[in-house]
Scaffold this motif. Structure first.
Motif, PDB file in Angstrom:
ATOM      1  N   GLY A   1       3.222   6.692 -68.562  1.00  0.00           N
ATOM      2  CA  GLY A   1       2.943   7.938 -68.505  1.00  0.00           C
ATOM      3  C   GLY A   1       2.204   8.434 -67.362  1.00  0.00           C
ATOM      4  N   ARG A   2       2.359   7.369 -66.382  1.00  0.00           N
ATOM      5  CA  ARG A   2       1.304   7.769 -65.126  1.00  0.00           C
ATOM      6  C   ARG A   2       2.440   8.632 -64.223  1.00  0.00           C
ATOM      7  N   TYR A   3       1.751   9.492 -63.647  1.00  0.00           N
ATOM      8  CA  TYR A   3       2.438  10.517 -62.537  1.00  0.00           C
ATOM      9  C   TYR A   3       1.191  10.813 -61.527  1.00  0.00           C
ATOM     10  N   THR A   4       0.801  10.054 -60.610  1.00  0.00           N
ATOM     11  CA  THR A   4      -0.040  10.060 -59.770  1.00  0.00           C
ATOM     12  C   THR A   4       0.260  10.419 -58.214  1.00  0.00           C
ATOM     13  N   ILE A   5      -0.277  11.212 -57.667  1.00  0.00           N
ATOM     14  CA  ILE A   5      -0.076  11.572 -56.188  1.00  0.00           C
ATOM     15  C   ILE A   5      -1.095  11.179 -55.239  1.00  0.00           C
ATOM     16  N   TYR A   6      -0.811  10.382 -54.491  1.00  0.00           N
ATOM     17  CA  TYR A   6      -1.783   9.918 -53.470  1.00  0.00           C
ATOM     18  C   TYR A   6      -1.543  10.436 -51.943  1.00  0.00           C
ATOM     19  N   LEU A   7      -2.590  10.861 -51.211  1.00  0.00           N
ATOM     20  CA  LEU A   7      -2.523  10.990 -49.774  1.00  0.00           C
ATOM     21  C   LEU A   7      -3.193  10.019 -49.028  1.00  0.00           C
ATOM     22  N   ASN A   8      -2.627   8.870 -48.390  1.00  0.00           N
ATOM     23  CA  ASN A   8      -3.333   7.938 -47.871  1.00  0.00           C
ATOM     24  C   ASN A   8      -4.268   7.015 -48.795  1.00  0.00           C
ATOM     25  N   GLN A   9      -3.625   6.730 -50.014  1.00  0.00           N
ATOM     26  CA  GLN A   9      -4.367   6.000 -50.963  1.00  0.00           C
ATOM     27  C   GLN A   9      -5.341   6.689 -51.820  1.00  0.00           C
ATOM     28  N   GLU A  10      -5.453   8.128 -51.359  1.00  0.00           N
ATOM     29  CA  GLU A  10      -6.630   8.702 -52.369  1.00  0.00           C
ATOM     30  C   GLU A  10      -5.870   9.595 -53.222  1.00  0.00           C
ATOM     31  N   ILE A  11      -6.283   9.586 -54.432  1.00  0.00           N
ATOM     32  CA  ILE A  11      -5.694  10.365 -55.551  1.00  0.00           C
ATOM     33  C   ILE A  11      -5.962  11.985 -55.151  1.00  0.00           C
ATOM     34  N   ILE A  12      -4.686  12.964 -55.125  1.00  0.00           N
ATOM     35  CA  ILE A  12      -4.821  14.028 -54.809  1.00  0.00           C
ATOM     36  C   ILE A  12      -4.429  15.121 -56.294  1.00  0.00           C
ATOM     37  N   PHE A  13      -3.660  14.181 -56.939  1.00  0.00           N
ATOM     38  CA  PHE A  13      -3.198  14.815 -58.290  1.00  0.00           C
ATOM     39  C   PHE A  13      -3.019  13.717 -59.235  1.00  0.00           C
ATOM     40  N   ASP A  14      -3.418  13.877 -60.407  1.00  0.00           N
ATOM     41  CA  ASP A  14      -3.198  12.949 -61.533  1.00  0.00           C
ATOM     42  C   ASP A  14      -3.006  13.555 -62.525  1.00  0.00           C
ATOM     43  N   ARG A  15      -1.647  13.470 -63.007  1.00  0.00           N
ATOM     44  CA  ARG A  15      -1.336  14.012 -64.437  1.00  0.00           C
ATOM     45  C   ARG A  15      -2.537  14.001 -65.438  1.00  0.00           C
ATOM     46  N   LYS A  16      -2.737  12.688 -65.805  1.00  0.00           N
ATOM     47  CA  LYS A  16      -3.546  12.452 -66.932  1.00  0.00           C
ATOM     48  C   LYS A  16      -4.997  13.112 -67.050  1.00  0.00           C
ATOM     49  N   ARG A  17      -5.551  13.112 -65.897  1.00  0.00           N
ATOM     50  CA  ARG A  17      -6.813  13.895 -65.472  1.00  0.00           C
ATOM     51  C   ARG A  17      -6.752  15.354 -65.777  1.00  0.00           C
ATOM     52  N   GLU A  18      -5.584  15.917 -65.173  1.00  0.00           N
ATOM     53  CA  GLU A  18      -5.364  17.359 -65.186  1.00  0.00           C
ATOM     54  C   GLU A  18      -4.811  17.697 -66.451  1.00  0.00           C
ATOM     55  N   GLY A  19      -4.104  16.969 -67.296  1.00  0.00           N
ATOM     56  CA  GLY A  19      -3.446  17.087 -68.680  1.00  0.00           C
ATOM     57  C   GLY A  19      -2.134  17.825 -68.425  1.00  0.00           C
ATOM     58  N   ARG A  20      -1.431  17.899 -67.108  1.00  0.00           N
ATOM     59  CA  ARG A  20      -0.312  18.585 -66.722  1.00  0.00           C
ATOM     60  C   ARG A  20       0.249  17.977 -65.601  1.00  0.00           C
ATOM     61  N   PHE A  21       1.393  18.440 -65.121  1.00  0.00           N
ATOM     62  CA  PHE A  21       2.036  18.210 -63.773  1.00  0.00           C
ATOM     63  C   PHE A  21       1.442  19.206 -62.965  1.00  0.00           C
ATOM     64  N   PRO A  22       1.432  18.840 -61.659  1.00  0.00           N
ATOM     65  CA  PRO A  22       1.467  20.106 -60.816  1.00  0.00           C
ATOM     66  C   PRO A  22       2.430  20.953 -60.387  1.00  0.00           C
TER      67      PRO A  22
ATOM     68  N   PRO B   1      -0.388  11.230 -41.952  1.00  0.00           N
ATOM     69  CA  PRO B   1      -0.576  10.639 -43.130  1.00  0.00           C
ATOM     70  C   PRO B   1       0.669  10.410 -44.042  1.00  0.00           C
ATOM     71  N   SER B   2       0.547   9.696 -45.175  1.00  0.00           N
ATOM     72  CA  SER B   2       1.727   9.292 -46.106  1.00  0.00           C
ATOM     73  C   SER B   2       1.213   9.689 -47.489  1.00  0.00           C
ATOM     74  N   ILE B   3       2.411  10.205 -48.129  1.00  0.00           N
ATOM     75  CA  ILE B   3       2.037  10.658 -49.518  1.00  0.00           C
ATOM     76  C   ILE B   3       2.530   9.675 -50.415  1.00  0.00           C
ATOM     77  N   GLN B   4       2.356   9.322 -51.463  1.00  0.00           N
ATOM     78  CA  GLN B   4       3.107   8.210 -52.415  1.00  0.00           C
ATOM     79  C   GLN B   4       2.829   8.879 -53.749  1.00  0.00           C
ATOM     80  N   ILE B   5       4.008   8.943 -54.495  1.00  0.00           N
ATOM     81  CA  ILE B   5       4.166   9.575 -55.799  1.00  0.00           C
ATOM     82  C   ILE B   5       4.450   8.408 -56.658  1.00  0.00           C
ATOM     83  N   GLU B   6       3.490   8.109 -57.551  1.00  0.00           N
ATOM     84  CA  GLU B   6       3.634   6.937 -58.470  1.00  0.00           C
ATOM     85  C   GLU B   6       4.079   7.727 -59.969  1.00  0.00           C
ATOM     86  N   TYR B   7       5.187   7.269 -60.625  1.00  0.00           N
ATOM     87  CA  TYR B   7       5.793   7.950 -61.510  1.00  0.00           C
ATOM     88  C   TYR B   7       6.144   6.912 -62.600  1.00  0.00           C
TER      89      TYR B   7
END
Length: 91
Positions: free
Chosen positions: A46-67, A3-9
């Motif tokens: 303001g985006r900071y989203t982490i994907y594993l194979n194009q699936e979101i595994i962490f979203d800063r806006k949804r969680e209200g914080r960074f991981p 798998p691949s991870i993508q960090i969109e910031y």
């Protein structure tokens, strides 16, 4: 294929160093388990989203914080190699 991870910031927010740090930590911890970790500057402020194979595994806006790095490693481990011990990140 591994798998691949993508960090969109958000580059305008100055989050490149945070994204690069997290990428380095993931590549170090999961060197045998991941194909790649890529960094993608977002066009959305303001985006900071982490994907594993194009699936979101962490979203800063949804969680209200960074991981936390420990939390991120646990998330990735649970998805790519559930039996992998993480040492101090498991405590």
């Amino acid at each position: 294929m591994k798998p691949s991870i993508q960090i969109e910031y958000c580059p305008k927010c100055g989050w490149l160093l945070r994204a690069a740090y997290m990428a380095q930590e993931l590549l170090t911890t999961f060197s045998d388990d991941l194909y790649a970790v890529s960094l993608q500057p977002s066009e959305i402020a303001g985006r900071y989203t982490i994907y594993l194979n194009q699936e979101i595994i962490f979203d800063r806006k949804r969680e209200g914080r960074f991981p936390e790095i420990k939390e991120l490693k646990q998330l990735v481990r649970n998805l790519v190699n559930p039996d992998k011990p993480l040492g101090h990140s498991d405590r």
